[in-house]
Enzyme design. Structure first.
Site, PDB file in Angstrom:
ATOM      1  N   HIS A  24      41.964   8.394   1.830  1.00 55.40           N
ATOM      2  CA  HIS A  24      41.827   6.745   2.207  1.00 55.40           C
ATOM      3  C   HIS A  24      42.512   6.063   1.334  1.00 55.40           C
ATOM      4  O   HIS A  24      42.212   5.566   0.112  1.00 55.40           O
ATOM      5  CB  HIS A  24      40.614   6.534   2.313  1.00 55.40           C
ATOM      6  CG  HIS A  24      40.100   5.509   3.041  1.00 55.40           C
ATOM      7  ND1 HIS A  24      40.249   5.707   4.746  1.00 55.40           N
ATOM      8  CD2 HIS A  24      39.778   4.207   3.086  1.00 55.40           C
ATOM      9  CE1 HIS A  24      39.852   4.602   5.334  1.00 55.40           C
ATOM     10  NE2 HIS A  24      39.532   3.514   4.285  1.00 55.40           N
ATOM     11  N   LYS A 169      41.497  -0.152  12.601  1.00 57.78           N
ATOM     12  CA  LYS A 169      41.991  -1.284  11.253  1.00 57.78           C
ATOM     13  C   LYS A 169      43.022  -0.165  10.592  1.00 57.78           C
ATOM     14  O   LYS A 169      42.884   0.959  10.520  1.00 57.78           O
ATOM     15  CB  LYS A 169      40.704  -1.500  10.820  1.00 57.78           C
ATOM     16  CG  LYS A 169      41.033  -2.037   9.339  1.00 57.78           C
ATOM     17  CD  LYS A 169      39.894  -2.572   8.597  1.00 57.78           C
ATOM     18  CE  LYS A 169      39.483  -2.481   7.357  1.00 57.78           C
ATOM     19  NZ  LYS A 169      38.373  -3.440   7.061  1.00 57.78           N
ATOM     20  N   LYS A 171      45.335   0.078   7.153  1.00 57.59           N
ATOM     21  CA  LYS A 171      45.618  -0.552   5.876  1.00 57.59           C
ATOM     22  C   LYS A 171      47.206  -0.702   5.596  1.00 57.59           C
ATOM     23  O   LYS A 171      47.998   0.144   5.791  1.00 57.59           O
ATOM     24  CB  LYS A 171      44.984   0.529   5.041  1.00 57.59           C
ATOM     25  CG  LYS A 171      43.480   0.570   5.294  1.00 57.59           C
ATOM     26  CD  LYS A 171      42.802  -0.703   4.425  1.00 57.59           C
ATOM     27  CE  LYS A 171      41.253  -0.661   4.433  1.00 57.59           C
ATOM     28  NZ  LYS A 171      40.711  -1.940   3.906  1.00 57.59           N
ATOM     29  N   ASP A 200      44.349  -4.687   7.496  1.00 60.62           N
ATOM     30  CA  ASP A 200      43.867  -5.198   6.422  1.00 60.62           C
ATOM     31  C   ASP A 200      44.999  -5.065   5.312  1.00 60.62           C
ATOM     32  O   ASP A 200      45.184  -3.765   4.904  1.00 60.62           O
ATOM     33  CB  ASP A 200      42.505  -4.212   6.304  1.00 60.62           C
ATOM     34  CG  ASP A 200      41.717  -4.736   5.005  1.00 60.62           C
ATOM     35  OD1 ASP A 200      42.048  -5.835   4.342  1.00 60.62           O
ATOM     36  OD2 ASP A 200      40.470  -4.108   4.782  1.00 60.62           O
ATOM     37  N   ASP A 251      37.937 -11.412   3.436  1.00 57.85           N
ATOM     38  CA  ASP A 251      36.958 -10.499   3.062  1.00 57.85           C
ATOM     39  C   ASP A 251      36.841 -10.546   1.500  1.00 57.85           C
ATOM     40  O   ASP A 251      35.722 -11.053   1.259  1.00 57.85           O
ATOM     41  CB  ASP A 251      37.569  -8.899   3.236  1.00 57.85           C
ATOM     42  CG  ASP A 251      36.636  -7.964   2.827  1.00 57.85           C
ATOM     43  OD1 ASP A 251      35.667  -7.943   2.921  1.00 57.85           O
ATOM     44  OD2 ASP A 251      37.317  -6.719   3.012  1.00 57.85           O
ATOM     45  N   LYS A 275      29.473  -8.056   4.209  1.00 60.42           N
ATOM     46  CA  LYS A 275      29.056  -6.675   3.661  1.00 60.42           C
ATOM     47  C   LYS A 275      28.096  -6.829   2.551  1.00 60.42           C
ATOM     48  O   LYS A 275      28.016  -7.742   1.873  1.00 60.42           O
ATOM     49  CB  LYS A 275      30.333  -6.326   2.818  1.00 60.42           C
ATOM     50  CG  LYS A 275      31.701  -6.006   3.624  1.00 60.42           C
ATOM     51  CD  LYS A 275      32.623  -5.426   2.756  1.00 60.42           C
ATOM     52  CE  LYS A 275      33.814  -5.286   3.909  1.00 60.42           C
ATOM     53  NZ  LYS A 275      35.156  -4.794   3.156  1.00 60.42           N
TER      54      LYS A 275
HETATM   55  C1  MUC Z   1      37.807  -3.453   2.997  1.00 56.95           C
HETATM   56  O1  MUC Z   1      38.501  -3.914   2.113  1.00 56.95           O
HETATM   57  O2  MUC Z   1      37.632  -3.691   3.965  1.00 56.95           O
HETATM   58  C2  MUC Z   1      36.625  -1.070   4.588  1.00 56.95           C
HETATM   59  C3  MUC Z   1      37.006  -0.295   5.411  1.00 56.95           C
HETATM   60  C4  MUC Z   1      38.166   0.353   4.756  1.00 56.95           C
HETATM   61  O3  MUC Z   1      38.997   1.101   5.366  1.00 56.95           O
HETATM   62  O4  MUC Z   1      38.362  -0.098   3.388  1.00 56.95           O
HETATM   63  C5  MUC Z   1      36.999  -0.873   3.340  1.00 56.95           C
HETATM   64  C6  MUC Z   1      37.211  -1.916   2.353  1.00 56.95           C
HETATM   65 MG    MG Z   2      38.917  -5.418   3.710  1.00 53.42          MG
END
Ligand code: MUC
Ligand code: MG
Length: 376
Positions: A24, A169, A171, A200, A251, A275
């Protein structure tokens, strides 16, 4: 009395390393296992409550590492709670605040364990102690983060086929923006038209990067951009929010109630990710949600890849909110090769379901804890 019956007799903590199904990747880290600290509180009445603190790749997503979390729980937070009634959750949060600054993931693990133990002592689900559930299932989001476009397309299609997740989502921020956006374009092309895609960036871009790549993000139909700029850059976040046709989500920039107020008042985003590891407990999470609501900022149920214990704690709190416009990304139990509860969360019809039963409604498995506990 309830207060006597729920006095905290002992707190035990474990560092766990639970392998994930694939790597990840985030802008500044890449993981192949999840680092958790599990805590168990034992009350005078014999009831046990469980909580979990999650981290991502050591102290890199935020400042807390599993080692620091365990040390601060064992040395400062647990001693501040021993002998106090678990059922007085707000008072316990006050004791923890006095014993320790920040350390929100550590505090949230204990807060969750007290909530679980109190719910079990009273025979009620945790959400009842937080005002009662207004929803019992949540639209669920899966994060794609291998960095390999073909793998991500296949993974997303697999999630849709299973009926677990149909919102995604992705990255960004770990390759250069152009490579990242080509990956995003491949995904957008391969998924059914209209599929919800959130990006994100995990603080990986500058304001100038954002301005430059915003038209491409908009063309690709991205529905939400999460924390594109460094956490402390509230003014720049407000500027990009004002110019962006895509909503911006805060976030890493919002942990505390003060930061929530500052970010919401300045317009550093029009959506906020909630969170427990950032806010420090269920009641603080609800306070942050209240600040956002007052500012007209929408809410998103965030995660840090928690197992079913931490994820269930979030769902109990999320369930009580007046609105949770964006649903939740609690996919952690499904990215672990083995979830840490045998009665873990249920994913069905693209929704994750609020567990039933007293307390959190999920129970960590001691054999699994033993299997994944770090043995020094
Ligand atoms: C984040 O920054 O959101 C949550 C889901 C993911 O893939 O990473 C985390 C942290
Ligand atoms: Mg995030």
């Amino acid at each position: 009395t309830l207060q006597e019956a729920t006095r905290i007799r002992a707190v035990t903590s474990w560092i766990l390393e639970a392998p994930t199904r694939r790597k990840h990747k985030l802008s500044n880290t890449s993981i192949s296992y999840q680092g958790y600290v599990f805590v168990r509180v034992t009350l005078e009445n014999g009831v046990e409550g469980w909580g979990e603190a999650s981290t991502l790749g050591g102290p890199r997503w935020a400042e807390e590492s599993v080692e620091a979390i365990k040390a601060n729980i064992d040395t400062y937070l647990a001693p501040a709670l021993i002998g106090k009634p678990a059922c007085l959750l707000e008072a316990a949060a006050g004791e923890m605040a006095r014993a320790c600054k920040r350390n929100y993931a550590a505090k949230s693990a204990l807060d969750t364990a007290l909530l679980d133990a109190t719910g079990k002592s009273l025979g009620v689900p945790a959400h009842v102690l937080l005002g009662g559930a207004r929803r019992t299932s949540f639209s669920a989001i899966w994060a794609l983060a291998s960095g390999d476009a073909a793998q991500e397309v296949e993974e997303a299609q697999g999630m849709i086929e299973k009926g677990w997740f149909n919102r995604f989502k992705i990255k960004l921020g770990f390759a250069d923006p152009k490579t990242d956006l080509d990956r995003l374009a491949a995904l957008q092309k391969a998924l059914p038209p209209g599929t919800d895609i959130i990006a994100d960036v995990n603080q990986g871009w500058s304001e100038a990067d954002f301005i430059r790549y915003l038209p491409r993000l908009a063309d690709l139909g991205v529905s939400l951009v999460e924390q594109p700029l460094p956490a402390g850059q509230m003014a720049a976040m407000a500027r990009i929010s004002a110019r962006s046709p895509i909503p911006i989500m805060m976030d890493e920039g919002v942990f505390t109630l003060d930061e929530a107020f500052d970010g919401c008042a300045r317009g550093a985003g029009s959506v906020l990710s909630l969170k427990l590891c950032k806010h420090g407990g269920v009641h603080q999470l609800k306070q942050v949600a209240g600040v956002a609501q007052a500012a007209g900022v929408q809410l998103y149920g965030g995660c840090l890849l928690e197992s079913s214990v931490g994820a269930a704690a979030h769902l109990h709190a999320f369930a009580t909110l007046p609105a949770l416009e964006w649903g939740t990304e609690h996919f952690g139990p499904k990215i672990l090769i083995e979830d840490l509860c045998r009665d873990g969360l249920r994913y069905e019809n693209f929704e994750v379901h609020l567990p039933e039963g007293p307390g959190l409604g999920v129970t960590p498995d001691l054999d699994l804890i033993d299997r994944y506990a770090r043995k020094d």
